[in-house]
Design a protein around this motif. Sequence first.
Motif, mmCIF file in Angstrom:
data_model
loop_
_atom_site.group_PDB
_atom_site.id
_atom_site.type_symbol
_atom_site.label_atom_id
_atom_site.label_comp_id
_atom_site.label_asym_id
_atom_site.label_seq_id
_atom_site.Cartn_x
_atom_site.Cartn_y
_atom_site.Cartn_z
ATOM 1 N N GLY A 35 0.835 -1.182 0.000
ATOM 2 C CA GLY A 35 0.000 0.000 0.000
ATOM 3 C C GLY A 35 0.876 1.240 0.000
ATOM 4 O O GLY A 35 2.048 1.185 0.362
ATOM 5 N N VAL A 36 0.292 2.373 -0.411
ATOM 6 C CA VAL A 36 1.070 3.609 -0.507
ATOM 7 C C VAL A 36 0.453 4.749 0.288
ATOM 8 O O VAL A 36 0.875 5.897 0.162
ATOM 9 C CB VAL A 36 1.236 4.027 -1.990
ATOM 10 N N GLY A 37 -0.556 4.444 1.111
ATOM 11 C CA GLY A 37 -1.207 5.497 1.883
ATOM 12 C C GLY A 37 -2.252 6.257 1.087
ATOM 13 O O GLY A 37 -2.527 7.434 1.372
ATOM 14 N N ALA A 38 -2.841 5.599 0.102
ATOM 15 C CA ALA A 38 -3.836 6.238 -0.760
ATOM 16 C C ALA A 38 -5.239 6.127 -0.157
ATOM 17 O O ALA A 38 -5.415 5.682 0.982
ATOM 18 C CB ALA A 38 -3.799 5.595 -2.146
ATOM 19 N N ARG A 39 -6.238 6.532 -0.926
ATOM 20 C CA ARG A 39 -7.633 6.403 -0.492
ATOM 21 C C ARG A 39 -7.915 4.951 -0.116
ATOM 22 O O ARG A 39 -7.397 4.024 -0.744
ATOM 23 C CB ARG A 39 -8.587 6.830 -1.608
ATOM 24 N N GLN A 40 -8.784 4.774 0.886
ATOM 25 C CA GLN A 40 -9.000 3.447 1.448
ATOM 26 C C GLN A 40 -10.210 2.738 0.838
ATOM 27 O O GLN A 40 -11.264 3.332 0.622
ATOM 28 C CB GLN A 40 -9.190 3.545 2.963
ATOM 29 N N ALA A 41 -10.035 1.453 0.580
ATOM 30 C CA ALA A 41 -11.110 0.568 0.152
ATOM 31 C C ALA A 41 -10.893 -0.771 0.836
ATOM 32 O O ALA A 41 -9.816 -1.041 1.387
ATOM 33 C CB ALA A 41 -11.125 0.404 -1.364
ATOM 34 N N ALA A 42 -11.907 -1.599 0.828
ATOM 35 C CA ALA A 42 -11.792 -2.914 1.460
ATOM 36 C C ALA A 42 -12.622 -3.929 0.702
ATOM 37 O O ALA A 42 -13.650 -3.590 0.101
ATOM 38 C CB ALA A 42 -12.257 -2.857 2.921
ATOM 39 N N VAL A 43 -12.143 -5.176 0.707
ATOM 40 C CA VAL A 43 -12.920 -6.294 0.183
ATOM 41 C C VAL A 43 -13.091 -7.314 1.298
ATOM 42 O O VAL A 43 -12.300 -7.351 2.248
ATOM 43 C CB VAL A 43 -12.237 -6.956 -1.041
ATOM 44 N N LEU A 44 -14.125 -8.126 1.192
ATOM 45 C CA LEU A 44 -14.399 -9.123 2.211
ATOM 46 C C LEU A 44 -14.046 -10.514 1.693
ATOM 47 O O LEU A 44 -14.608 -10.983 0.709
ATOM 48 C CB LEU A 44 -15.876 -9.097 2.613
ATOM 49 N N ILE A 45 -13.079 -11.158 2.359
ATOM 50 C CA ILE A 45 -12.788 -12.560 2.091
ATOM 51 C C ILE A 45 -13.605 -13.362 3.085
ATOM 52 O O ILE A 45 -13.216 -13.554 4.235
ATOM 53 C CB ILE A 45 -11.288 -12.867 2.230
ATOM 54 N N LEU A 46 -14.778 -13.791 2.646
ATOM 55 C CA LEU A 46 -15.712 -14.485 3.518
ATOM 56 C C LEU A 46 -15.503 -15.989 3.378
ATOM 57 O O LEU A 46 -15.706 -16.553 2.305
ATOM 58 C CB LEU A 46 -17.145 -14.099 3.160
ATOM 59 N N ILE A 47 -15.087 -16.617 4.474
ATOM 60 C CA ILE A 47 -14.706 -18.025 4.461
ATOM 61 C C ILE A 47 -15.808 -18.862 5.094
ATOM 62 O O ILE A 47 -16.068 -18.761 6.296
ATOM 63 C CB ILE A 47 -13.378 -18.233 5.217
ATOM 64 N N GLY A 48 -16.465 -19.658 4.282
ATOM 65 C CA GLY A 48 -17.517 -20.534 4.767
ATOM 66 C C GLY A 48 -17.029 -21.963 4.871
ATOM 67 O O GLY A 48 -15.840 -22.254 4.717
ATOM 68 N N GLU A 49 -17.958 -22.869 5.116
ATOM 69 C CA GLU A 49 -17.614 -24.294 5.228
ATOM 70 C C GLU A 49 -18.741 -25.138 4.669
ATOM 71 O O GLU A 49 -19.917 -24.882 4.928
ATOM 72 C CB GLU A 49 -17.350 -24.660 6.684
ATOM 73 N N THR A 50 -18.362 -26.127 3.863
ATOM 74 C CA THR A 50 -19.316 -27.079 3.309
ATOM 75 C C THR A 50 -18.839 -28.486 3.646
ATOM 76 O O THR A 50 -17.837 -28.669 4.333
ATOM 77 C CB THR A 50 -19.420 -26.927 1.778
ATOM 78 N N ASP A 51 -19.550 -29.493 3.142
ATOM 79 C CA ASP A 51 -19.141 -30.879 3.369
ATOM 80 C C ASP A 51 -17.768 -31.172 2.767
ATOM 81 O O ASP A 51 -17.095 -32.121 3.172
ATOM 82 C CB ASP A 51 -20.170 -31.844 2.760
ATOM 83 N N GLN A 52 -17.359 -30.352 1.791
ATOM 84 C CA GLN A 52 -16.070 -30.548 1.135
ATOM 85 C C GLN A 52 -14.978 -29.646 1.689
ATOM 86 O O GLN A 52 -13.887 -29.580 1.133
ATOM 87 C CB GLN A 52 -16.221 -30.338 -0.374
ATOM 88 N N GLY A 53 -15.271 -28.946 2.772
ATOM 89 C CA GLY A 53 -14.271 -28.098 3.402
ATOM 90 C C GLY A 53 -14.557 -26.614 3.212
ATOM 91 O O GLY A 53 -15.655 -26.219 2.823
ATOM 92 N N PRO A 54 -13.551 -25.754 3.477
ATOM 93 C CA PRO A 54 -13.744 -24.302 3.385
ATOM 94 C C PRO A 54 -14.058 -23.848 1.962
ATOM 95 O O PRO A 54 -13.639 -24.480 0.987
ATOM 96 C CB PRO A 54 -12.393 -23.740 3.857
ATOM 97 N N ASP A 55 -14.783 -22.746 1.870
ATOM 98 C CA ASP A 55 -14.995 -22.120 0.573
ATOM 99 C C ASP A 55 -14.962 -20.609 0.722
ATOM 100 O O ASP A 55 -14.994 -20.069 1.833
ATOM 101 C CB ASP A 55 -16.290 -22.603 -0.096
ATOM 102 N N LEU A 56 -14.850 -19.914 -0.414
ATOM 103 C CA LEU A 56 -14.776 -18.457 -0.441
ATOM 104 C C LEU A 56 -15.906 -17.901 -1.298
ATOM 105 O O LEU A 56 -16.336 -18.540 -2.260
ATOM 106 C CB LEU A 56 -13.430 -17.994 -1.021
ATOM 107 N N LEU A 57 -16.354 -16.700 -0.945
ATOM 108 C CA LEU A 57 -17.444 -16.045 -1.663
ATOM 109 C C LEU A 57 -16.875 -15.029 -2.657
ATOM 110 O O LEU A 57 -16.095 -14.148 -2.285
ATOM 111 C CB LEU A 57 -18.368 -15.327 -0.678
#
Length: 228
Positions: A35-57
């Motif tokens: 990062g360089v100290g610029a305008r701020q933004a964010a994303v969500l790494i949402l970690i769920g769980e299914t019968d096959q293990g973790p997943d991402l949205l």
Amino acid sequence: MSSGDPAELPGWLQPLQSALADAQRLERLRSLRPGVGARQAAVLILIGETDQGPDLLFVERAATMRSHPGQIAFPGGGADQADVDLAATAVREAVEETGVEPSGIEVFGSLPTAHVAVSGYDVTPVTAWWRQPSPVAAADPREVASVHRVGVHELSDPASRVQVRHPSGYTGPAFEVHDLFIWGLTAHFVDGLLDLAGWQTAWDKTRMASIPERYLTDSRSRRGNDAY
């Protein structure tokens, strides 16, 4: 940034939580794209769980969007003055884009912030456990075309891993899962997450691929990795 009670996290998420508190382990990812100290933004790494293990949205951005149309991304956007922190930004954006129920989301940390030169934002990927999954869909068709839950076992599968070759000459990690092609900033975050969580699997880094034309509709993407 707000966070959940560590004791509430499932055991399979604790290695990631520990890694996010280890400055030395985070430094490699930070140094790749600081990062360089610029305008701020964010994303969500949402970690769920299914019968096959973790997943991402993930979301597929609408084809009519001015920036990054049609690209596969984590839900997110720029910080608002009303957001108490970047965790709030990430969760708010995820709710607006996918309709996810915020009460079922447990924020527990973040990956290093990365700068996106073309948009002028420093983007912080906020990590969260999907403690109580809820229905999700494209809540605002002006911004989101579709919503996808992708298994970590699919993302870490060596058959899904490639090095992407961009028209600008840039090369970097990418993921081919079903009909989704994940590259650029999102792939940078996914690759870092897999490494920190201990979910990374050895793969052939000489395996190259070109970005499908449907993901090159934004002229700004011709600028390379900083475009997304």
